[in-house]
Design a protein around this motif. Structure first.
Motif, PDB file in Angstrom:
ATOM      1  N   TYR A   1       0.823  -1.213   0.000  1.00 53.28           N
ATOM      2  CA  TYR A   1       0.000   0.000   0.000  1.00 53.28           C
ATOM      3  C   TYR A   1       0.852   1.255   0.000  1.00 53.28           C
ATOM      4  CZ  TYR A   1      -4.457  -2.438   0.927  1.00 53.28           C
ATOM      5  OH  TYR A   1      -5.577  -3.216   0.851  1.00 53.28           O
ATOM      6  N   LYS A   2       1.986   1.226   0.675  1.00 51.53           N
ATOM      7  CA  LYS A   2       2.846   2.411   0.740  1.00 51.53           C
ATOM      8  C   LYS A   2       3.380   2.804  -0.628  1.00 51.53           C
ATOM      9  CE  LYS A   2       3.110   3.027   5.265  1.00 51.53           C
ATOM     10  NZ  LYS A   2       3.207   4.200   6.033  1.00 51.53           N
ATOM     11  N   MET A   3       3.425   1.857  -1.555  1.00 46.89           N
ATOM     12  CA  MET A   3       3.995   2.138  -2.867  1.00 46.89           C
ATOM     13  C   MET A   3       2.948   2.474  -3.930  1.00 46.89           C
ATOM     14  SD  MET A   3       7.072  -0.667  -2.738  1.00 46.89           S
ATOM     15  CE  MET A   3       7.531  -0.413  -4.426  1.00 46.89           C
ATOM     16  N   PHE A   4       1.683   2.499  -3.567  1.00 43.10           N
ATOM     17  CA  PHE A   4       0.636   2.850  -4.531  1.00 43.10           C
ATOM     18  C   PHE A   4       0.895   4.214  -5.166  1.00 43.10           C
ATOM     19  CE2 PHE A   4      -3.553   0.343  -3.718  1.00 43.10           C
ATOM     20  CZ  PHE A   4      -2.890  -0.857  -3.864  1.00 43.10           C
ATOM     21  N   ASP A   5       1.418   5.144  -4.377  1.00 43.99           N
ATOM     22  CA  ASP A   5       1.608   6.499  -4.905  1.00 43.99           C
ATOM     23  C   ASP A   5       2.804   6.611  -5.852  1.00 43.99           C
ATOM     24  OD1 ASP A   5       3.614   6.240  -2.992  1.00 43.99           O
ATOM     25  OD2 ASP A   5       3.221   8.179  -2.051  1.00 43.99           O
ATOM     26  N   ARG A   6       3.510   5.521  -6.065  1.00 45.30           N
ATOM     27  CA  ARG A   6       4.669   5.531  -6.957  1.00 45.30           C
ATOM     28  C   ARG A   6       4.367   4.931  -8.336  1.00 45.30           C
ATOM     29  NH1 ARG A   6       6.477   4.291  -1.745  1.00 45.30           N
ATOM     30  NH2 ARG A   6       7.955   5.818  -0.960  1.00 45.30           N
ATOM     31  N   VAL A   7       3.135   4.488  -8.542  1.00 45.59           N
ATOM     32  CA  VAL A   7       2.775   3.799  -9.784  1.00 45.59           C
ATOM     33  C   VAL A   7       2.707   4.770 -10.953  1.00 45.59           C
ATOM     34  CG1 VAL A   7       0.958   2.458 -10.923  1.00 45.59           C
ATOM     35  CG2 VAL A   7       1.590   1.947  -8.559  1.00 45.59           C
ATOM     36  N   GLY A   8       2.202   5.942 -10.722  1.00 47.84           N
ATOM     37  CA  GLY A   8       2.027   6.921 -11.793  1.00 47.84           C
ATOM     38  C   GLY A   8       0.560   7.041 -12.148  1.00 47.84           C
ATOM     39  N   GLU A   9       0.104   8.263 -12.193  1.00 45.38           N
ATOM     40  CA  GLU A   9      -1.324   8.520 -12.398  1.00 45.38           C
ATOM     41  C   GLU A   9      -1.829   8.020 -13.743  1.00 45.38           C
ATOM     42  OE1 GLU A   9      -2.880  12.318 -11.307  1.00 45.38           O
ATOM     43  OE2 GLU A   9      -1.444  12.518  -9.671  1.00 45.38           O
ATOM     44  N   ASP A  10      -0.981   8.019 -14.756  1.00 46.14           N
ATOM     45  CA  ASP A  10      -1.426   7.615 -16.096  1.00 46.14           C
ATOM     46  C   ASP A  10      -1.771   6.131 -16.191  1.00 46.14           C
ATOM     47  OD1 ASP A  10       1.338   7.262 -15.647  1.00 46.14           O
ATOM     48  OD2 ASP A  10       1.735   7.117 -17.800  1.00 46.14           O
ATOM     49  N   VAL A  11      -1.229   5.291 -15.321  1.00 42.32           N
ATOM     50  CA  VAL A  11      -1.492   3.841 -15.375  1.00 42.32           C
ATOM     51  C   VAL A  11      -2.125   3.319 -14.084  1.00 42.32           C
ATOM     52  CG1 VAL A  11       0.317   3.358 -17.073  1.00 42.32           C
ATOM     53  CG2 VAL A  11       0.852   3.297 -14.620  1.00 42.32           C
ATOM     54  N   PHE A  12      -2.396   4.215 -13.144  1.00 46.01           N
ATOM     55  CA  PHE A  12      -2.852   3.732 -11.839  1.00 46.01           C
ATOM     56  C   PHE A  12      -4.196   3.020 -11.896  1.00 46.01           C
ATOM     57  CE2 PHE A  12      -4.763   3.685  -7.694  1.00 46.01           C
ATOM     58  CZ  PHE A  12      -3.720   3.171  -6.931  1.00 46.01           C
ATOM     59  N   ALA A  13      -5.154   3.510 -12.657  1.00 47.17           N
ATOM     60  CA  ALA A  13      -6.481   2.871 -12.711  1.00 47.17           C
ATOM     61  C   ALA A  13      -6.348   1.415 -13.166  1.00 47.17           C
ATOM     62  CB  ALA A  13      -7.417   3.644 -13.629  1.00 47.17           C
ATOM     63  N   LYS A  14      -5.555   1.165 -14.188  1.00 45.92           N
ATOM     64  CA  LYS A  14      -5.319  -0.212 -14.661  1.00 45.92           C
ATOM     65  C   LYS A  14      -4.602  -1.023 -13.588  1.00 45.92           C
ATOM     66  CE  LYS A  14      -4.460  -3.463 -17.948  1.00 45.92           C
ATOM     67  NZ  LYS A  14      -4.911  -4.711 -17.397  1.00 45.92           N
ATOM     68  N   TYR A  15      -3.611  -0.419 -12.957  1.00 45.09           N
ATOM     69  CA  TYR A  15      -2.877  -1.088 -11.878  1.00 45.09           C
ATOM     70  C   TYR A  15      -3.826  -1.477 -10.744  1.00 45.09           C
ATOM     71  CZ  TYR A  15       0.295  -1.762  -7.957  1.00 45.09           C
ATOM     72  OH  TYR A  15       0.952  -2.288  -6.872  1.00 45.09           O
ATOM     73  N   ALA A  16      -4.677  -0.567 -10.326  1.00 52.82           N
ATOM     74  CA  ALA A  16      -5.602  -0.826  -9.217  1.00 52.82           C
ATOM     75  C   ALA A  16      -6.595  -1.921  -9.572  1.00 52.82           C
ATOM     76  CB  ALA A  16      -6.334   0.458  -8.830  1.00 52.82           C
ATOM     77  N   THR A  17      -7.093  -1.910 -10.804  1.00 57.70           N
ATOM     78  CA  THR A  17      -8.025  -2.945 -11.256  1.00 57.70           C
ATOM     79  C   THR A  17      -7.340  -4.310 -11.294  1.00 57.70           C
ATOM     80  OG1 THR A  17      -9.236  -1.313 -12.564  1.00 57.70           O
ATOM     81  CG2 THR A  17      -9.581  -3.624 -13.128  1.00 57.70           C
ATOM     82  N   ASP A  18      -6.132  -4.345 -11.834  1.00 58.58           N
ATOM     83  CA  ASP A  18      -5.372  -5.602 -11.878  1.00 58.58           C
ATOM     84  C   ASP A  18      -5.039  -6.078 -10.465  1.00 58.58           C
ATOM     85  OD1 ASP A  18      -5.477  -5.625 -14.616  1.00 58.58           O
ATOM     86  OD2 ASP A  18      -3.403  -4.953 -14.907  1.00 58.58           O
ATOM     87  N   HIS A  19      -4.684  -5.153  -9.606  1.00 55.74           N
ATOM     88  CA  HIS A  19      -4.379  -5.500  -8.218  1.00 55.74           C
ATOM     89  C   HIS A  19      -5.563  -6.208  -7.568  1.00 55.74           C
ATOM     90  CE1 HIS A  19      -4.823  -4.565  -3.919  1.00 55.74           C
ATOM     91  NE2 HIS A  19      -3.570  -4.933  -3.876  1.00 55.74           N
ATOM     92  N   ALA A  20      -6.746  -5.629  -7.702  1.00 53.47           N
ATOM     93  CA  ALA A  20      -7.945  -6.214  -7.093  1.00 53.47           C
ATOM     94  C   ALA A  20      -8.225  -7.609  -7.648  1.00 53.47           C
ATOM     95  CB  ALA A  20      -9.145  -5.294  -7.310  1.00 53.47           C
TER      96      ALA A  20
END
Length: 149
Positions: A29-48
């Protein structure tokens, strides 16, 4: 089901979750803010999608065995011990459903600093509750082990 098998599955699933929740809390969770806003939505969906079976299967085993231990326990484990363990799980499940799942839902549309901060802060509820459960089942395991002396 055999009381000793219920207890063993409960211990194993609890300690699996203790390790996992600390890794999630301190690293993931601490590293969520390092993903980058341009790909975060895809990252969050894949994470779930990817983390669900890793978390859901042991959580279901843990709660099923905790309920089972209310009805049948190894000799030496009290009903109070089983009830306290189940109450801790209820806290974890309520926190998950009421706080962490909605936060992940919001993050699926894109990174939001306030939601991320809330997720990290409220996840301490689960981290502490699972840690207490770990101590509780560890103590029970210790008391049930045969004396070496």
């Amino acid at each position: 089901m055999n009381a000793n098998l219920l207890f063993l599955l409960n211990v194993l699933s609890t300690w699996y979750m203790v390790g996992l929740i600390w890794m999630v809390q301190i690293v993931h969770y601490k590293m969520f803010d390092r993903v980058g806003e341009d790909v975060f939505a895809k990252y969050a969906t894949d994470h779930a999608r990817l983390i669900t079976p890793i978390v859901a299967i042991p959580m279901l085993i843990e709660i099923a065995t905790a309920v089972g231990l209310l009805m049948t326990r190894p000799t030496g484990l009290s009903l109070t011990w089983a009830a306290v363990g189940l109450v801790l799980l209820l806290i974890i499940w309520i926190s998950t459903a009421a706080l962490q799942v909605p936060a992940h839902g919001k993050l699926a549309s894109g990174f939001q600093t306030d939601v991320h901060n809330t997720l990290v802060a409220t996840n301490w509820i689960r981290t502490v509750a699972w840690s207490i459960r770990g101590v509780l089942v560890g103590w029970a395991l210790w008391t049930l082990l045969p004396s070496s002396g």
